[in-house]
Design an enzyme around this catalytic site. Structure first.
Site, PDB file in Angstrom:
ATOM      1  N   ASP A  53      -1.934   5.369  -5.022  1.00 40.22           N
ATOM      2  CA  ASP A  53      -2.175   4.788  -3.735  1.00 40.22           C
ATOM      3  C   ASP A  53      -2.590   3.139  -4.491  1.00 40.22           C
ATOM      4  OD1 ASP A  53      -3.537   3.358  -1.439  1.00 40.22           O
ATOM      5  OD2 ASP A  53      -4.943   5.126  -1.062  1.00 40.22           O
TER       6      ASP A  53
ATOM      7  N   ASP B  87       0.731  -1.256   0.088  1.00 37.43           N
ATOM      8  CA  ASP B  87       0.304   0.210   0.093  1.00 37.43           C
ATOM      9  C   ASP B  87       0.788   1.324   0.067  1.00 37.43           C
ATOM     10  OD1 ASP B  87      -2.024   2.067   0.418  1.00 37.43           O
ATOM     11  OD2 ASP B  87      -2.443   1.313   2.171  1.00 37.43           O
TER      12      ASP B  87
END
Length: 408
Positions: A292, A105
């Site tokens: 992201d 992430d």
């Protein structure tokens, strides 16, 4: 149930170095993504909710309403059939003595895992091999340190912090990495067993350990890589890969468009001159964006997203889904933009995220609006990244930057 792929190291390590903290191996390697077959249902309102919550944004009222409706009904519009790699991108990471499946992430800076500190009722269907055990691995508790990613709605996770060895790619080990071992997770986290935790690769100043923030795995290791970078080559509906310590020119066409990071703490950049198909969009000329990999969808300002979907016959905003939907048979236009003057294209097919119901004719849009207008940096999730080769570079003592090119 997890479909396991072998974690591959495709590049030989160049040299072994000695460092004060015992960091092992210098070089470059590649890890392949794995697909994670979901055993729990996925819904777009929940996905949007998690993205807003993760970035500290106000949750749109229609998202809250859609979640409430879907939690009280068995409607088929709550998707039971997942499009595997379009909802979860995971890699194998060795934490202590256990090979765990983690979500990489770039939108967060914590490395947290399900652990033996949890009661069995909160570990879901995970086996012992999927639960971090600090005692058996020799992890050292970091006295006085804790972490808490819980939210006002009662969801989240929290626990204790250990120092332990963490390895990616079978070669590169940080022996004293801060590992956030969960001692509590909410029911929603417990029932979702597509990953055993998360490894965040945003900047360390966003780390959530208190009272002393800790370095991310990448910040600990970047000075010992052959090149201070990692790169994402995410694909549509098949496993992609991450390159650490090298830029693989065989995976992209042309040259990289390099652009500075424009916000402290996150991989943010500026994109300009958008076009939907062959039609330039002139009302908004610049968008600050945040890459992201931990978010599936792509978000743009509301007027932009609405303009895109209004080009598609019978596309509509669904209050039930809190998202734009469209007939699955639609031909969707590409979206292009300029990054540092270079025009890059996101294929229109990426905007077809998945069916709204199994066997149905309505699909969920991969591009969605920020209906609350609360994003200062718009979240460019996996829908945007698929088809791109994205380099995250941060030299020791230097300024970070991002590189973009079209995947081959």
């Amino acid at each position: 149930m997890l479909i396991e792929f072998i974690l591959l190291s495709l590049f030989k390590i160049f040299s072994v170095i000695a460092t004060p903290d015992g960091l092992l191996q210098k070089g470059a390697f590649t890890v392949q993504q794995q697909t994670s077959r979901r055993t729990s249902r996925w819904s777009v309102p929940s996905s949007i909710y998690r993205t807003y919550r993760k970035h500290g944004l106000e949750i749109p009222p229609d998202v809250k309403s859609a979640m409430a409706r879907q939690s009280s009904t068995t409607s088929s519009s709550v998707t039971a059939k997942s499009v595997l790699d379009d909802t979860e991108y995971v890699i194998k990471v060795k934490v202590g003595e256990q090979n765990l499946t983690l979500n990489l992430d770039t939108g967060s800076a914590d490395l947290w895992v399900f652990s033996t500190l949890l009661p069995k009722s909160l570990t879901g269907k995970r086996t012992a091999a999927q639960i971090y055990d600090p005692k058996s691995s020799g992890g050292k508790i970091m006295s006085g340190e804790s972490w808490d990613l819980s939210y006002q709605d009662g969801t989240g996770a929290k626990g204790q912090v250990y120092q332990d060895k963490v390895t990616i790619g079978d070669h590169l080990t940080v022996p004293n990495q801060a590992v956030e071992a969960a001692s509590w997770v909410s029911e929603g986290f417990a029932s979702s067993d597509d990953a055993d935790g998360l490894i965040g690769l945003a900047f360390s100043d966003q780390n959530g350990i208190l009272p002393n923030i800790q370095k991310t795995w990448f910040d600990n290791v970047r000075g010992s890589l052959a090149h201070p970078s990692f790169a994402a080559a995410i694909k549509r509906r098949q496993p992609g890969s991450y390159d650490f310590g090298h830029i693989d020119a065989s995976k992209f066409s042309g040259s990289l468009a390099w652009t500075p990071v424009v916000r402290s703490g996150y991989w943010d950049f500026d994109a300009t001159d958008f076009s939907f198909g062959n039609t330039p969009y002139k009302n908004i000329t610049r968008v600050q964006a945040s890459i992201d990999t931990g978010s599936g969808l792509w978000y743009l300002p509301r007027p932009m997203a609405e303009t895109y979907w209004k080009q598609i016959k019978d596309a509509k905003y669904s209050p039930h889904e809190a998202a734009w939907t469209f007939p699955c048979s639609s031909s969707l236009p590409d979206i292009s933009m300029k990054i540092s003057g270079k025009r890059l294209v996101v294929p229109g097919i990426n905007m077809n995220y998945q069916q709204a119901s199994v066997g149905g004719n309505t699909c969920i849009g991969g591009l969605q609006p920020d209906t609350q207008s609360s994003m200062t940096s718009y979240i460019f999730g996996d829908v945007f990244i698929k088809g791109m080769y994205v380099v995250f570079e941060h030299p020791v003592g230097g300024k970070p930057r991002l590189g973009f090119a079209q995947q081959k």
